[in-house]
Design a protein around this motif. Structure first.
Motif, PDB file in Angstrom:
ATOM      1  N   ALA A  50      77.403  63.654 -91.437  1.00 52.34           N
ATOM      2  CA  ALA A  50      76.741  63.157 -92.634  1.00 52.34           C
ATOM      3  C   ALA A  50      75.300  62.803 -92.277  1.00 52.34           C
ATOM      4  N   GLY A  51      74.672  61.978 -93.106  1.00 45.84           N
ATOM      5  CA  GLY A  51      73.259  61.680 -92.922  1.00 45.84           C
ATOM      6  C   GLY A  51      72.910  61.131 -91.554  1.00 45.84           C
ATOM      7  N   HIS A  52      73.760  60.258 -91.013  1.00 44.61           N
ATOM      8  CA  HIS A  52      73.459  59.670 -89.707  1.00 44.61           C
ATOM      9  C   HIS A  52      73.399  60.745 -88.621  1.00 44.61           C
ATOM     10  N   SER A  53      74.405  61.610 -88.609  1.00 49.09           N
ATOM     11  CA  SER A  53      74.465  62.612 -87.549  1.00 49.09           C
ATOM     12  C   SER A  53      73.566  63.810 -87.824  1.00 49.09           C
ATOM     13  N   LYS A  54      73.263  64.060 -89.092  1.00 51.02           N
ATOM     14  CA  LYS A  54      72.454  65.230 -89.431  1.00 51.02           C
ATOM     15  C   LYS A  54      70.957  64.959 -89.392  1.00 51.02           C
ATOM     16  N   ILE A  55      70.564  63.713 -89.664  1.00 54.28           N
ATOM     17  CA  ILE A  55      69.123  63.462 -89.760  1.00 54.28           C
ATOM     18  C   ILE A  55      68.652  62.266 -88.953  1.00 54.28           C
ATOM     19  N   HIS A  56      69.358  61.145 -88.992  1.00 53.59           N
ATOM     20  CA  HIS A  56      68.850  59.930 -88.348  1.00 53.59           C
ATOM     21  C   HIS A  56      68.883  60.020 -86.827  1.00 53.59           C
ATOM     22  N   ILE A  57      69.993  60.495 -86.273  1.00 52.10           N
ATOM     23  CA  ILE A  57      70.046  60.650 -84.816  1.00 52.10           C
ATOM     24  C   ILE A  57      69.113  61.770 -84.345  1.00 52.10           C
ATOM     25  N   PRO A  58      69.081  62.936 -85.017  1.00 47.60           N
ATOM     26  CA  PRO A  58      68.103  63.952 -84.604  1.00 47.60           C
ATOM     27  C   PRO A  58      66.661  63.466 -84.648  1.00 47.60           C
ATOM     28  N   MET A  59      66.332  62.601 -85.602  1.00 41.90           N
ATOM     29  CA  MET A  59      64.975  62.057 -85.648  1.00 41.90           C
ATOM     30  C   MET A  59      64.684  61.220 -84.410  1.00 41.90           C
ATOM     31  N   ALA A  60      65.666  60.423 -84.003  1.00 44.78           N
ATOM     32  CA  ALA A  60      65.486  59.609 -82.793  1.00 44.78           C
ATOM     33  C   ALA A  60      65.381  60.501 -81.556  1.00 44.78           C
ATOM     34  N   ILE A  61      66.121  61.592 -81.552  1.00 44.71           N
ATOM     35  CA  ILE A  61      66.042  62.532 -80.437  1.00 44.71           C
ATOM     36  C   ILE A  61      64.663  63.186 -80.400  1.00 44.71           C
ATOM     37  N   ASP A  62      64.129  63.547 -81.556  1.00 48.18           N
ATOM     38  CA  ASP A  62      62.787  64.135 -81.615  1.00 48.18           C
ATOM     39  C   ASP A  62      61.748  63.192 -81.014  1.00 48.18           C
TER      40      ASP A  62
END
Length: 287
Positions: A75-87
């Motif tokens: 969902a949103g956490h795994s699809k966007i929020h964590i990838p943003m932190a990884i970026d």
């Protein structure tokens, strides 16, 4: 290449839930190669956050970091929020190879855990026409995740032989838990098992216990609140699988119905973050 595994829990306002994540991570660490660095962090509500976790790995000499979300659905956490932190971490540590695993997802072992939680609450296959299982998730705005939850409800129904497995959500989307309980009554249920689809304890489990008492007073049904996933060994098995596939580069994620892929332009300037102590503007999302 010195490699680290960074386990990312959601985080809770309830300290006991965060401690369960830490203890779970220790059990995972005991089952993998001693040469791997293993760190635990949280998306929100608790420290260390993801940036802290990345730094802890780098400080121990990690040249590669495999990030594993300990989360149930994509969902949103795994699809966007964590990838943003990884970026952000990739910008900060350009010489470190940072990769991303997938959430637990739809997995047979998780259906087995649900079945086990029912059995320990004295569930049997007798009088199945009078029995309903109210399967309860947190709820969110991601249609892909919500539809996966419906699939899980159907898989559980097939496994346990109970036709009336009703999915419900505690917030954001429909049907609500109130709606689900009312539907169980209309279907003629005399026995209802409230079955949480949660990894660890937290505020929502406390809230569900309060709701159960309200339903007992409101309905002429035998209502049982089952336990959440917790430390079940099968949960460890699934996380270990996710770590293994990430380490060998065999991660497969479902992007075909992902809102963030279909409407990617809407999220280019997405500013949602989960660092409650420091504010950072996120200018781009790589997904």
């Amino acid at each position: 290449m010195k490699t680290a595994v960074l386990l990312v829990g959601h985080g809770s306002r309830l300290g006991a839930g965060n401690e369960e994540v830490r203890q779970f991570s220790k059990r995972i660490k005991a089952q993998i190669d001693d040469a791997l660095i293993v760190e635990t962090c949280f998306l929100e509500f608790e420290r260390p956050n993801i940036a802290d976790g990345m730094k802890a790995c780098v400080d121990q000499g990690a040249e590669k970091i495999v990030t594993i979300p300990i989360m149930l659905l994509q969902a949103g956490h795994s699809k966007i929020h964590i990838p943003m932190a990884i970026d952000e971490a990739k910008k900060q540590y350009p010489t470190v190879d940072i990769t991303y695993g997938r959430p637990l997802g739809i997995h047979e072992s998780l259906i087995d855990i649900l079945h086990y939680r029912l059995i320990e609450s004295d569930f049997t296959n007798e009088d199945i026409d009078d029995t309903a299982v109210l399967l309860i998730a947190r709820g969110g705005s991601d249609a892909d995740s919500n539809s996966d939850f419906y699939k899980i409800a159907r898989l559980l129904s097939e496994k346990i032989g109970i036709r009336n497995v009703e999915p419900a959500f505690m917030g954001v989307t429909y049907p609500s838990v109130d709606d689900g309980m009312a539907r169980c009554e209309k279907l003629g249920a005399k026995k209802v098992y409230m079955l949480p689809y949660f990894l660890f304890t937290g505020i929502l489990m406390e809230r569900m216990a309060d709701w159960k008492e309200r339903y007992v007073a409101q309905y002429n049904m035998d209502i049982t609140l089952c336990d959440y996933f917790g430390y079940h060994p099968l949960l460890e098995k699934v996380v270990l699988e996710r770590i293994k596939e990430a380490l060998i580069g065999a991660v497969k994620m479902n992007c075909d119905t992902c809102t963030y892929r279909i409407n990617a332009s809407e999220f280019v300037d997405h500013h949602h973050h989960h660092d409650h102590d420091h504010n950072h503007d996120h200018k781009e999302v790589q997904y």
